[in-house]
Design an enzyme around this catalytic site. Structure first.
Site, PDB file in Angstrom:
ATOM      1  NE  ARG A  32     -35.031  24.576 -40.233  1.00  0.00           N
ATOM      2  CZ  ARG A  32     -36.097  24.526 -39.434  1.00  0.00           C
ATOM      3  NH1 ARG A  32     -36.789  23.400 -39.335  1.00  0.00           N
ATOM      4  NH2 ARG A  32     -36.449  25.586 -38.746  1.00  0.00           N
ATOM      5  CB  CYS A  75     -36.502  23.149 -32.398  1.00  0.00           C
ATOM      6  SG  CYS A  75     -38.032  23.722 -31.639  1.00  0.00           S
TER       7      CYS A  75
END
Length: 280
Positions: A177, A236
Site C-alpha cells: 500500500r 496509517c
C-alpha cells in the site's frame, strides 16, 4: 487469578495476560475493549471490561478515526466511569490492532496510567482465562480530567515535516500500500504515500501470535526508520495502526511522538487543488 487490593500505578505501557489476571481485582483498574470493525460490539470479553467505542462514541467523525476535543473526551471518559486516578488496560480482539489507538488517545489527553494488553483477547484466551459479558453500565460518573498535549497532528503539519531535518513521518501501512501497488480498502483513495515519508508496517513489529517481538528487535526496527530524527509522526490508513508504531517507538525510548489523525483516509482523498501530493 490472585486478588489484588492495592491501587495500581502502571510503570510500562504494555502488560501481559498473566499480569492482568493477577491484578484484575485492583480497586482502580478499568479494562477497556477497544475493538473496531467486525470485532466491535461482541458481548463477551475480559471479565469486567467496558466497551471503548473508537468507531463511534470516541470518534469525532464516522469512517475516519478523528480525535475528540479535550472537553468531549473528558465527558465521554467520565460517562464510562473513568476517574483521574484510574489505571486503564486496553485490549482488542485481533491481538494488537486498535488497542494502541486507545492507549494513544489517553496519552494525548494527558493521562499516562494506561497500558495495552499484549496479544489482546487471543492472548487472554490462550492463557486459559475465562470470558464474561462486557460491563454495559450504567456507571457512576468518573472524575477523569483531560488536557490536550497536542500530539495529534493534521495533514499540513505532517506534509511539512515529511523529510524535515528534525522529523520523520512513518507510515504503518503494508509495504504494498505504501508503494501504491495494492489498492486501498477505502474506495476513492489515491494510491501511494506522503512524499518524504518512510514505511514501517505495524505487522513487522509483531510475531505470529499478534504480540510484540522482543524489545531489541522492536527497537532496531524503529531506529532504522527513525534515522536519528527528533520528532516521529506516525500515519496509517485511518489513524489506528499508526498507534501501534507509536507505541513501539515509545517503549523504544523515543521522546517526541505524534500521530496524523485521519491519516491516508484524509490525505489520500481526491485533491483537485493539489495541496496533498502523493508519491508512488
Amino acid at each position: 487469578m490472585s486478588v489484588a487490593t492495592a491501587p495500581l500505578k502502571l510503570t510500562f505501557p504494555i502488560v501481559g495476560a498473566q499480569w492482568l489476571a493477577a491484578h484484575l481485582t485492583a480497586p482502580n483498574l478499568i479494562v477497556l475493549d477497544a475493538s473496531v470493525g467486525d470485532f466491535a460490539g461482541a458481548s463477551e470479553g475480559i471479565p469486567g471490561a467496558r466497551a471503548f467505542d473508537i468507531d463511534g462514541q470516541f470518534s469525532a467523525s464516522q469512517g475516519v478515526h478523528t480525535m475528540l476535543s479535550a472537553p468531549e473526551f473528558e465527558d465521554r471518559a467520565r460517562a464510562l466511569g473513568i476517574n483521574k486516578d484510574s489505571a486503564l488496560v486496553v485490549y482488542d480482539r485481533q491481538g494488537m490492532f486498535s488497542a494502541a489507538r486507545g492507549w494513544f488517545m489517553f496519552v494525548a489527553m494527558g493521562f499516562d496510567n494506561v497500558a495495552v494488553l499484549d496479544g489482546g483477547l487471543p492472548a487472554w484466551v490462550e492463557a486459559g482465562y475465562q470470558q464474561l459479558p462486557l460491563d454495559r453500565g450504567p456507571f457512576v460518573p468518573g472524575s477523569f480530567l483531560a488536557e490536550d498535549r497536542e500530539i495529534f497532528v493534521d495533514a499540513l503539519t505532517t506534509k511539512a515535516m515529511a523529510g524535515h531535518d528534525s522529523a520523520q513521518v512513518i507510515d504503518a501501512r503494508s509495504a504494498e500500500r505504501f508503494a501504491g501497488k495494492a489498492p486501498e480498502p477505502r474506495p476513492g483513495l489515491r494510491a501511494g504515500h506522503i512524499p518524504g515519508s518512510v514505511n514501517l508496517p505495524f505487522t513487522s513489529l509483531l510475531d505470529e501470535r499478534g504480540r510484540f517481538r522482543q524489545p531489541d528487535e522492536v527497537k532496531k526496527a524503529v531506529d532504522e526508520v527513525a534515522d536519528g530524527k527528533e520528532l516521529l509522526i506516525f500515519t496509517c490508513g485511518s489513524g489506528v495502526t499508526a498507534c501501534v508504531d507509536a507505541l513501539a517507538a515509545y517503549v523504544s525510548g523515543c521522546q517526541q511522538i505524534a500521530v496524523y489523525d485521519g491519516s491516508w483516509a484524509e490525505y489520500g482523498a481526491e485533491d483537485p487543488a493539489g495541496v496533498r501530493p502523493v508519491e508512488r
